[in-house]
Write an enzyme that holds these catalytic residues in place. Sequence first.
Site, PDB file in Angstrom:
ATOM      1  CE  LYS A  38      31.986  36.257  50.717  1.00 54.34           C
ATOM      2  NZ  LYS A  38      32.564  37.465  50.625  1.00 54.34           N
ATOM      3  NE  ARG A 136      37.709  43.089  51.085  1.00 58.42           N
ATOM      4  CZ  ARG A 136      36.452  42.316  51.720  1.00 58.42           C
ATOM      5  NH1 ARG A 136      36.836  41.479  50.592  1.00 58.42           N
ATOM      6  NH2 ARG A 136      35.983  41.681  52.144  1.00 58.42           N
ATOM      7  CE1 TYR A 267      37.481  24.108  18.540  1.00 59.97           C
ATOM      8  CE2 TYR A 267      36.930  23.836  21.209  1.00 59.97           C
ATOM      9  CZ  TYR A 267      36.297  23.923  19.704  1.00 59.97           C
ATOM     10  OH  TYR A 267      35.181  23.995  19.381  1.00 59.97           O
TER      11      TYR A 267
END
Length: 387
Positions: A38, A136, A267
């Site tokens: 996955k 889950r 930055y």
Amino acid sequence: MFKHLRPVWAEIDLDKLVYNMQQIKNICKGREIIAVVKADAYGHGALDIAPILLENGATRLAVAVLNEAIELRRGGIDAPIMVLGFTPDSLIETSLKYNIEQTVYSYEIAKEISEVAVKSNRVAKIHIALDTGMGRIGFLPDKESIDKIYKLSKLPNIQIEGIFSHFASADEQDKTYTKLQFNKFLWVCNSLEERGIDIKIRHIANSAAIIDMPELHLEGVRPGIIMYGYYPSSEVNKGKLDLKPVMSLKTTIVHIKNMEKGKYISYGREFKTEKESIIATLPVGYADGYSRSLYDKGGKIILKEQLAPLVGRICMDQCMIDVSHIEDVKIGDEVILMGENKGIKMTAEEIGNLLGTINYEVTCMISKRVPRVYIRDGNIVGIRNYV
């Protein structure tokens, strides 16, 4: 290094992948290996990784969502593929078309799959998900669930291929909760067997359980992070499995400048040179999955077998390093952002520790605009450019 690519790439060492699979095969002793690919094989590139896994001991594949499975099918993978998560009703027909094994965790889902399978004259292979303590998806381990699973097993065109659950804390040294989950899992499996339900594969052992708890391997195991060379936590017994990280993230220096004391970099003007410094620019940033938080956490890179610190905030597409202490730095020099060189390490493990996260997240973060370069026997055998 690669003239036809931008000078940022993820190097995937297939020899190390094969080595890790051999280690897993040795410890699993003949069980079915359901390789978890996955999230694009945890960022390593599922289309290129899956065939290697199947050639080296994996018998099945597991993904999180249907489109990941379809990508593998379209890429020529014909091995069994299961979807571990939710698939919408609207995609059931597509799933059947590609012969993808679906996860079922309610009677209603099974009924919908059955109806679509009957209409399309196909047999739907499914895996029953149990929630033994993860909270889950999954049937709860109780009598009501046994009745529902028995009922769905009688639906037309439904074939129960496997039953599985997932451990919440198998990667912890204390295995008490894991054993409790396993006992709940076995109770459901045994109860279903008593009702005459034949299930081909019981699989609950994840990477941590594969390492630490061989008694939990059953018919199938589901290795994930260990295939890619990392341990699921620092608490597992690393002595049982020797692993080699498969992925390195590399770039090259594109600019070098001398900066006087008191000059700002990047930055927010958070970094100010404290002395005259040599600053190199790298063409990689947080849009590539190189976390913006690394500067604040003391992130470093590897250059010429030495560590060099990041200076100033990491930008979307660029970042800067201080190379004042390294001799003979030139534009084009290779930099290791994630990986190791002669004992100097900045792997996903170290980066994860700096960021307060896990190695899984670090490899998964590497974005699709970073090409994957596949290496075998020291040679490039494939390049996948996503953009």
